[in-house]
Scaffold this motif. Structure first.
Motif, PDB file in Angstrom:
ATOM      1  N   TRP A 454      27.215  27.212  62.821  1.00 33.11           N
ATOM      2  CA  TRP A 454      27.225  26.848  61.390  1.00 33.11           C
ATOM      3  C   TRP A 454      28.268  27.670  60.640  1.00 33.11           C
ATOM      4  O   TRP A 454      28.366  28.884  60.840  1.00 33.11           O
ATOM      5  CB  TRP A 454      25.842  27.092  60.778  1.00 33.11           C
ATOM      6  CG  TRP A 454      25.818  26.829  59.282  1.00 33.11           C
ATOM      7  CD1 TRP A 454      26.105  27.710  58.289  1.00 33.11           C
ATOM      8  CD2 TRP A 454      25.513  25.602  58.646  1.00 33.11           C
ATOM      9  NE1 TRP A 454      26.006  27.108  57.064  1.00 33.11           N
ATOM     10  CE2 TRP A 454      25.631  25.802  57.252  1.00 33.11           C
ATOM     11  CE3 TRP A 454      25.134  24.337  59.117  1.00 33.11           C
ATOM     12  CZ2 TRP A 454      25.390  24.802  56.331  1.00 33.11           C
ATOM     13  CZ3 TRP A 454      24.893  23.337  58.189  1.00 33.11           C
ATOM     14  CH2 TRP A 454      25.018  23.568  56.817  1.00 33.11           C
ATOM     15  N   GLN A 455      29.039  27.004  59.772  1.00 32.00           N
ATOM     16  CA  GLN A 455      29.985  27.705  58.904  1.00 32.00           C
ATOM     17  C   GLN A 455      29.865  27.106  57.503  1.00 32.00           C
ATOM     18  O   GLN A 455      29.558  25.920  57.348  1.00 32.00           O
ATOM     19  CB  GLN A 455      31.435  27.487  59.362  1.00 32.00           C
ATOM     20  CG  GLN A 455      31.758  28.013  60.744  1.00 32.00           C
ATOM     21  CD  GLN A 455      33.206  27.688  61.093  1.00 32.00           C
ATOM     22  OE1 GLN A 455      34.136  28.149  60.435  1.00 32.00           O
ATOM     23  NE2 GLN A 455      33.393  26.883  62.133  1.00 32.00           N
ATOM     24  N   ASP A 456      30.144  27.898  56.506  1.00 32.24           N
ATOM     25  CA  ASP A 456      30.218  27.346  55.144  1.00 32.24           C
ATOM     26  C   ASP A 456      31.264  28.089  54.338  1.00 32.24           C
ATOM     27  O   ASP A 456      31.540  29.276  54.578  1.00 32.24           O
ATOM     28  CB  ASP A 456      28.844  27.386  54.456  1.00 32.24           C
ATOM     29  CG  ASP A 456      28.209  28.755  54.454  1.00 32.24           C
ATOM     30  OD1 ASP A 456      28.752  29.640  53.779  1.00 32.24           O
ATOM     31  OD2 ASP A 456      27.166  28.927  55.131  1.00 32.24           O
ATOM     32  N   GLU A 457      31.870  27.361  53.362  1.00 33.11           N
ATOM     33  CA  GLU A 457      32.903  27.917  52.488  1.00 33.11           C
ATOM     34  C   GLU A 457      32.576  27.527  51.042  1.00 33.11           C
ATOM     35  O   GLU A 457      32.152  26.393  50.770  1.00 33.11           O
ATOM     36  CB  GLU A 457      34.281  27.331  52.829  1.00 33.11           C
ATOM     37  CG  GLU A 457      34.900  27.870  54.101  1.00 33.11           C
ATOM     38  CD  GLU A 457      36.272  27.257  54.342  1.00 33.11           C
ATOM     39  OE1 GLU A 457      36.767  27.396  55.475  1.00 33.11           O
ATOM     40  OE2 GLU A 457      36.819  26.636  53.396  1.00 33.11           O
ATOM     41  N   SER A 492      29.603  22.187  66.319  1.00 29.32           N
ATOM     42  CA  SER A 492      29.793  22.990  65.107  1.00 29.32           C
ATOM     43  C   SER A 492      29.604  22.142  63.845  1.00 29.32           C
ATOM     44  O   SER A 492      29.938  20.946  63.832  1.00 29.32           O
ATOM     45  CB  SER A 492      31.203  23.595  65.087  1.00 29.32           C
ATOM     46  OG  SER A 492      31.378  24.427  66.209  1.00 29.32           O
ATOM     47  N   LYS A 494      30.275  22.395  59.537  1.00 27.98           N
ATOM     48  CA  LYS A 494      30.959  23.178  58.504  1.00 27.98           C
ATOM     49  C   LYS A 494      30.715  22.531  57.136  1.00 27.98           C
ATOM     50  O   LYS A 494      30.951  21.330  56.945  1.00 27.98           O
ATOM     51  CB  LYS A 494      32.462  23.237  58.780  1.00 27.98           C
ATOM     52  CG  LYS A 494      33.202  24.165  57.817  1.00 27.98           C
ATOM     53  CD  LYS A 494      34.647  24.370  58.271  1.00 27.98           C
ATOM     54  CE  LYS A 494      35.341  25.388  57.381  1.00 27.98           C
ATOM     55  NZ  LYS A 494      36.728  25.637  57.824  1.00 27.98           N
ATOM     56  N   ILE A 496      31.746  22.676  53.156  1.00 27.24           N
ATOM     57  CA  ILE A 496      32.777  23.162  52.224  1.00 27.24           C
ATOM     58  C   ILE A 496      32.429  22.682  50.824  1.00 27.24           C
ATOM     59  O   ILE A 496      32.233  21.479  50.602  1.00 27.24           O
ATOM     60  CB  ILE A 496      34.176  22.632  52.617  1.00 27.24           C
ATOM     61  CG1 ILE A 496      34.487  23.009  54.068  1.00 27.24           C
ATOM     62  CG2 ILE A 496      35.242  23.171  51.670  1.00 27.24           C
ATOM     63  CD1 ILE A 496      35.710  22.315  54.618  1.00 27.24           C
ATOM     64  N   THR A 510      31.009  17.551  61.052  1.00 29.76           N
ATOM     65  CA  THR A 510      30.392  17.749  62.367  1.00 29.76           C
ATOM     66  C   THR A 510      31.524  17.760  63.385  1.00 29.76           C
ATOM     67  O   THR A 510      32.244  16.755  63.529  1.00 29.76           O
ATOM     68  CB  THR A 510      29.405  16.611  62.692  1.00 29.76           C
ATOM     69  OG1 THR A 510      28.397  16.574  61.682  1.00 29.76           O
ATOM     70  CG2 THR A 510      28.757  16.830  64.043  1.00 29.76           C
TER      71      THR A 510
END
Length: 561
Positions: A454-457, A492, A494, A496, A510
């Motif tokens: 998991w990523q977030d911006e 993964s 993400k 944004i 995704t």
């Protein structure tokens, strides 16, 4: 609503009660004028052949005389008191057959005294001076103010009680009507303050206020004595109010009926209104009628478009506009102005009530739909195959690695706990939504033995960024369902978030292999849930797109202000 209708019916009846000229008890000649001052000018029988039909501008307190010949054509009731109603510019004395019957101000001394007198006055005519035949009406006048204006004047001879009573009766009815205008203006302005997104409430409130002010200014002459020097100021204010109303009414209909050519039509219409208004400055009633006609034509064009598009209540509004036109053509100016505008305001109220009803029904539907989908989603989570897969995984982990089995149970409990916390909320902080997503990934990692990342911006750890609950969670589930892990057994995700002045953009990626070469998802319970939640919170001010990319799947939500 019923009060509105009753009042309009009363005013319609009043408008049909105009006294016919044939029933008048007198005939009046045109006025003739003479500069200078002489007591003999007030006498009944003098040689006035040298008097002029017009008079040039007078200077300062200069005195001039005017005369009319009044023919009494019917025998009067000896028990009735007869009076004369006058609208005259200037300070003057009134003589009937040489007898002084009244004064208004101080003719010849206006520059040295305070402003006294009124533009409108009524005087009693002695009964013994009202025999059938010709009589003389003479005015000794000075006109220190507005001395470049026309000297002609309006008179009406009638029963004195009727002269006094009829303006008061009309004023009472108008007061009730404008009281409703004022209450409507305040009520809808307060509604607007509670929901500033409903711009149409503000428009209706302003329109009601303008109608109220117009009625006040039009009937001000019956409330307080107005000196003739202030009379044109009142007419100028009325002109500005009618100009604003003439623009606001078609603009309101264009907004309510979503007139397709609104952006080009309204600027052109505003320019034409302004040209007509400026070009006809000084022609007060004529300008008001022209502006009213332009308002009627432009409104009819917009309503005709709405009828063509089969929009609700458009036919009723057209009938109202036709009725207002009939009233305008069949009654006197003062009555037609307010009855016609009153009918148009009723039409605006009708449109507003219909639109508000539609919005309320849409909101209630979205709530019901959201609730239904929420339970559908919960039911989906506890459906047999989900429970079976989860319990099977749990059994394996308990038998093979009890410590990891405990962690799996804790992860499952955490997700249900987080969902229970937000299920009744309309909006939750984005950071809380991310916790739910991470908790779900933790469960799926145990179940599918895939490494979910998991990523977030751009996500702030506060409550300024919000989203309907389980929206990103649903997109996450779709990503897991419709994609496969890459060669490293990884998948993964993400998130944004981009905030701009008028909108918020949320992109959810995704990064994985897409199953079955799908390129776009349009239906499904999950997507219906997301759309219903967005509609519930943002109305129609959102856009959702979902499509395949080279590296997986991309969902994009744009929310505008």
């Amino acid at each position: 609503m019923k009060n509105y209708i009753h009042l309009l019916l009363i005013l319609l009846l009043v408008s049909c009660n105009n006294r016919n000229d044939a029933n008048r008890m007198y005939k009046a000649s045109e006025a003739i004028y003479q500069k200078g001052d002489s007591p003999s000018y007030s006498k009944k029988n003098i040689d006035d052949n040298g008097w002029s039909e017009t008079i040039k501008e007078t200077k300062g307190d200069e005195i001039f005389w005017s005369r009319k010949t009044i023919e009494i054509t019917k025998k009067l009731d000896k028990f009735e008191t007869t009076g004369i109603y006058m609208q005259v510019f200037g300070a003057y004395e009134v003589f009937w057959d040489g007898v002084l019957i009244g004064t208004n101000g101080k003719p010849g001394f206006e520059s040295s005294t305070a402003k006294t007198g009124s533009f409108i006055q009524s005087f009693v005519i002695p009964r013994h001076l009202l025999d059938i035949g010709n009589h003389s009406l003479a005015l000794r006048t000075s006109m220190f103010y507005e001395n470049e204006e026309d000297r002609d004047y309006h008179i009406c001879i009638d029963n004195y009680k009727r002269i006094i009573r009829e303006p008061l009766l009309g004023t009472i009815l108008i007061n009730i009507l404008i009281g409703i205008f004022l209450i409507a203006s305040i009520y809808y302005f307060l509604l607007y303050l509670n929901d500033i997104k409903k711009y149409e409430l503000l428009l209706f409130s302003v329109a009601s206020l303008l109608f109220f002010l117009l009625a006040i200014m039009e009937y001000l002459k019956f409330y307080i004595p107005i000196h003739y020097s202030n009379f044109y100021l009142r007419l100028q204010i009325i002109g500005v109010l009618i100009f604003l109303i003439s623009f606001l009414v078609p603009y309101y209909f264009a907004v309510q009926f979503k007139f397709k050519y609104y952006k080009s039509f309204m600027p052109i219409y505003a320019i034409l209104l302004l040209i007509v208004f400026v070009y006809n400055i000084g022609h007060y009633d004529f300008t008001a009628l022209l502006l009213g006609q332009m308002m009627w034509v432009s409104s009819t064009i917009i309503i005709s478009y709405a009828i063509y598009k089969k929009q609700k209540s458009a036919i009723i509004i057209l009938i109202g506009l036709i009725l207002s036109f009939i009233v305008y053509k069949s009654s006197v100016y003062d009555i037609s102005l307010f009855v016609s505008f009153g009918i148009i305001l009723l039409c605006m109220f009708n449109v507003l009530s219909v639109k508000l009803k539609e919005q309320r029904q849409a909101f209630e539907f979205s709530i019901a739909e959201s609730t239904r989908l929420k339970y559908e989603l919960l039911k989906k989570k506890i459906q047999p195959h989900f429970l079976m897969n989860t319990l099977t995984s749990l059994i394996d982990w308990v038998e093979e690695a009890p410590k990891k089995g405990v962690k799996f149970i804790e992860a499952l409990a955490e997700e249900f706990d987080l969902l229970n916390q937000v299920e009744n909320e309309t909006l939750i902080p984005l950071s809380q939504e991310i916790k739910i997503c991470k908790s779900h990934l933790n469960i799926m990692k145990y179940r599918k033995e895939i490494n979910y990342l998991w990523q977030d911006e751009g996500v702030l750890d506060d409550e300024t960024q919000t989203i309907p609950p389980a929206v990103i969670h649903t997109l996450l589930e779709n990503g897991i369902t419709h994609c496969l892990p890459n060669n490293d057994n990884e998948m993964s995700f993400k998130l944004i978030v981009e905030n701009e002045a008028e909108k918020q953009k949320i992109t959810f990626l995704t990064i994985a292999k897409v199953r079955r070469n799908k390129t776009e998802i349009k239906g499904g319970t999950g997507f219906k849930y997301v759309k219903a939640r967005l509609t519930e919170s943002y109305g129609n001010k959102w856009i959702l797109t979902s499509q395949a990319t080279k590296n997986g799947w991309k969902n994009e939500i744009i929310i505008t202000a």
